[in-house]
Motif scaffolding. Structure first.
Motif, short mmCIF file in Angstrom:
data_model
loop_
_atom_site.label_atom_id
_atom_site.label_comp_id
_atom_site.label_asym_id
_atom_site.label_seq_id
_atom_site.Cartn_x
_atom_site.Cartn_y
_atom_site.Cartn_z
N GLY A 73 -23.46 -101.84 49.63
CA GLY A 73 -22.39 -102.64 49.03
C GLY A 73 -21.76 -103.60 50.02
O GLY A 73 -22.05 -103.57 51.21
N VAL A 135 -20.10 -99.35 43.24
CA VAL A 135 -20.44 -100.68 43.76
C VAL A 135 -20.71 -100.62 45.26
O VAL A 135 -21.65 -101.25 45.75
CB VAL A 135 -19.30 -101.69 43.45
CG1 VAL A 135 -19.49 -102.97 44.24
CG2 VAL A 135 -19.25 -102.00 41.96
N TYR A 136 -19.93 -99.85 45.98
CA TYR A 136 -20.10 -99.78 47.44
C TYR A 136 -21.33 -98.96 47.83
O TYR A 136 -22.03 -99.31 48.76
CB TYR A 136 -18.86 -99.21 48.09
CG TYR A 136 -18.94 -99.23 49.61
CD1 TYR A 136 -19.08 -100.42 50.30
CD2 TYR A 136 -18.89 -98.05 50.34
CE1 TYR A 136 -19.16 -100.45 51.67
CE2 TYR A 136 -18.97 -98.07 51.72
CZ TYR A 136 -19.10 -99.26 52.38
OH TYR A 136 -19.18 -99.29 53.75
N HIS A 137 -21.56 -97.87 47.13
CA HIS A 137 -22.68 -97.00 47.49
C HIS A 137 -23.86 -97.30 46.60
O HIS A 137 -24.92 -96.90 46.73
CB HIS A 137 -22.30 -95.53 47.40
CG HIS A 137 -21.32 -95.14 48.48
ND1 HIS A 137 -21.69 -94.91 49.76
CD2 HIS A 137 -19.98 -94.96 48.44
CE1 HIS A 137 -20.65 -94.58 50.48
NE2 HIS A 137 -19.58 -94.61 49.70
#
Length: 137
Positions: A73, A135-137
């Motif tokens: 992400g 979203v980040y991972h």
């Protein structure tokens, strides 16, 4: 003394010539040694630069490496893995549990509306948290 008057100017000229020769010899030696010294000064500068570079490489080599690759992400969302974000999430879970416990004892219609609204806020938070982490991972 007439003899000293003849001898002293001649000796002075001779000393001035020796002084000029010695001064020129010193200048020549300075030029010679400066030209001989320059390559060594350049070597020292090169060695110093190489040592500085190697020190930086050594510091980088000694730094522990993470076996886990960084998340795919955006880097701006790295706060998701931070302690503060996790503390906030845990506090919200505790508040949600407290609201659930208090909702069991609520009988008034306005209070029920408030507990329903709080449930919706908590639900919004959980969905947002899940979305940000996804979203980040």
């Amino acid at each position: 003394d007439p003899e000293a008057a003849k001898r002293l100017p001649r000796q002075m000229l001779e000393l001035q010539a020796r002084k000029a020769f010695a001064t020129q010899t010193l200048a020549d030696m300075d030029t010679h040694w400066t030209s001989r010294r320059t390559p060594y000064e350049e070597n020292v500068k090169g060695f110093t630069a190489s040592l500085d570079k190697m020190k930086k490489e050594l510091i980088e080599a000694r730094r522990p490496r993470s076996l886990v690759p960084p998340p795919p992400g955006p880097a701006i969302m790295s706060f998701v893995d931070g302690t503060l974000f996790n503390v906030v999430c845990n506090v919200i879970v505790i508040l949600n549990l407290a609201c659930i416990a208090l909702a069991q004892h609520v009988t008034h219609e306005e209070s029920m509306f408030l507990t329903h609204a709080l449930d919706q806020v908590f639900l919004l938070w959980y969905v947002s948290e899940l979305l940000v982490r996804a979203v980040y991972h």
